[in-house]
Design an enzyme around this catalytic site. Sequence first.
Site, short mmCIF file in Angstrom:
data_model
loop_
_atom_site.label_atom_id
_atom_site.label_comp_id
_atom_site.label_asym_id
_atom_site.label_seq_id
_atom_site.Cartn_x
_atom_site.Cartn_y
_atom_site.Cartn_z
N ASP A 100 -3.34 7.30 -14.96
CA ASP A 100 -3.35 6.43 -13.76
C ASP A 100 -3.30 7.30 -12.51
O ASP A 100 -3.04 8.50 -12.58
CB ASP A 100 -2.15 5.46 -13.80
CG ASP A 100 -2.31 4.28 -12.84
OD1 ASP A 100 -3.37 4.17 -12.20
OD2 ASP A 100 -1.37 3.47 -12.73
N LYS A 101 -3.54 6.64 -11.39
CA LYS A 101 -3.50 7.30 -10.09
C LYS A 101 -2.57 6.51 -9.18
O LYS A 101 -2.46 5.29 -9.33
CB LYS A 101 -4.92 7.28 -9.50
CG LYS A 101 -5.02 7.84 -8.15
CD LYS A 101 -5.77 7.02 -7.10
CE LYS A 101 -5.55 5.59 -6.93
NZ LYS A 101 -5.86 5.06 -5.57
N SER A 103 -1.78 6.20 -4.92
CA SER A 103 -2.07 6.68 -3.56
C SER A 103 -0.93 6.25 -2.66
O SER A 103 -0.39 5.15 -2.81
CB SER A 103 -3.38 6.06 -3.08
OG SER A 103 -3.43 6.08 -1.67
N ARG A 188 15.93 -1.16 1.22
CA ARG A 188 15.48 -0.02 2.04
C ARG A 188 14.61 -0.50 3.20
O ARG A 188 14.69 0.01 4.32
CB ARG A 188 14.71 0.98 1.17
CG ARG A 188 15.59 1.76 0.22
CD ARG A 188 14.77 2.51 -0.80
NE ARG A 188 13.80 3.39 -0.18
CZ ARG A 188 12.60 3.70 -0.72
NH1 ARG A 188 12.24 3.21 -1.88
NH2 ARG A 188 11.79 4.51 -0.10
N SER A 203 11.03 5.76 -6.47
CA SER A 203 10.44 4.42 -6.46
C SER A 203 9.05 4.44 -7.11
O SER A 203 8.74 3.62 -7.99
CB SER A 203 10.36 3.95 -5.00
OG SER A 203 9.62 2.78 -4.90
N LYS A 207 8.04 3.27 -11.56
CA LYS A 207 7.02 2.28 -11.95
C LYS A 207 5.92 2.93 -12.77
O LYS A 207 5.41 2.35 -13.73
CB LYS A 207 6.46 1.61 -10.70
CG LYS A 207 7.49 0.69 -10.04
CD LYS A 207 7.06 0.18 -8.69
CE LYS A 207 7.08 1.21 -7.62
NZ LYS A 207 7.12 0.78 -6.25
N LYS A 208 5.54 4.16 -12.42
CA LYS A 208 4.44 4.82 -13.16
C LYS A 208 4.90 5.22 -14.56
O LYS A 208 4.14 5.13 -15.51
CB LYS A 208 3.94 6.05 -12.39
CG LYS A 208 3.19 5.68 -11.12
CD LYS A 208 1.91 4.95 -11.45
CE LYS A 208 1.35 4.22 -10.25
NZ LYS A 208 0.23 3.32 -10.55
N1 URA Z 1 5.64 3.00 -2.29
C1 URA Z 1 6.57 2.72 -3.23
O1 URA Z 1 6.25 2.20 -4.30
N2 URA Z 1 7.85 3.03 -2.96
C2 URA Z 1 8.25 3.61 -1.81
O2 URA Z 1 9.42 3.87 -1.66
C3 URA Z 1 7.27 3.89 -0.82
C4 URA Z 1 5.96 3.58 -1.10
#
Ligand code: URA
Length: 430
Positions: A100-101, A103, A188, A203, A207-208
């Site tokens: 995956d990528k 950005s 945040r 963060s 997720k990745k």
């Molecule tokens: N994108 C994210 O998923 N988390 C962040 O903290 C900033 C950008």
Amino acid sequence: MAGRGATTTSFASSREYDLTNLPAAIIAKKRDAKSLSEAEIRCFVEGFVEGSVADYQMSAFAMAVLLRGMTFDETAALTLAMLASGERLPRPSDGPPRVDKHSTGGLGDKVSLFLAPLLACQGVHVPMVSGRGLGLSGGTLDKLEAIPGFQCHLSDHHARHQLDEIGCFIVGASERIAPADRRFYALRDVTGTVESIPLITASILSKKLAASLDALVMDVKAGSAAFMKTLDEARSLARSIVLTAQRAGLPTTALITDMDQPLGRAIGNAIEVNETLECLDGAGPKEVIELTLALASELLVRIGSFTDAERARQSLCRSMAAGEVRERFERMIAMQGGQLLGALPLAPSHTIESDIDGWVERIDCETIGRCVVEMGGGRRQTGDSVDPSVGISLRVRIGDSVRRGQPILEVHAKRDWERHAAALATAIEY
Ligand code: URA
């Protein structure tokens, strides 16, 4: 001194803090610029998920991290703790490599739409989880939802089947992926603590990592329209993500790419899908095609499909030229319910011309992005609806010479465009 009731021995280094209130002790330790142990970070995040660490304590922790920073070990511990708050995509041991990528976002960035089918044509799996736009930069999901019928949420069975059939999907994050990050990010966002490199790193990577990938490529944008305005800031973020990902067992490469001007010509939702269609046929803007090929080649070398980026690039170009990538994109859209019969309709167009002769020196991306949002093409607040037909086509790039009367921007809008015409004209600076 440790207070009464401090029974644990795993926090020996926190002895000087009052361990009767463990969350406060951990916040105070970070406030004093001390390193936290893996166990302290894990307990803190688990407490946040279970409710024994309050939102105000998590917010104070975020501010302490923003001001004091974190080591790579701490950042990796935070990443893994947030990952553990949710589920991971199951991973058969004999399946093709999964890549995956990510950005860091910028104006006109439609690379994900092109990259997923491009890589899938090389026999790898691309389970892409994307987001929505907020503020100036658009989200991949909003762009895809400009296609009538497109579904960003798939059942587990559908997602697995689609990955097996065509090798890619692009979906929104489910509630089950790193839920601690979802709640932490919301805090945040309203406490001035987004701009922390360790917190951004944890963060993104929590997720990745949930996608059980074999390799990740990061596109870290640097420039006036990016999250990271300077090359130094972009380098620090890239380094943090690459080293933390490695520590968490995910091979990751980062490219630092230009965001001093929009990527390609199209900015908006339907208009960026249309530009993607041109790119899939090899006819779109060179900078979009080249960046996508560079990111894809990096991944293919990383997983060992090719020995070098040039061979990977040649293979990617061959499948584009054979029409396979366009076909894969169309199958991905169709399998997710989208009806794409060609270019998507756009709002009526209005041309803005240059009023002087000159060379384009700077493009004020913030103004362009803001005008698209205000004309209805983006959201100011979570939950705002978006008009996919609104957008802007840039007719010039930095360094171009321009004659008085030459079109510099084409605006697609149903309303309010006159109100923004003067600001848009001055967004191209000579
Ligand atoms: N994108 C994210 O998923 N988390 C962040 O903290 C900033 C950008």
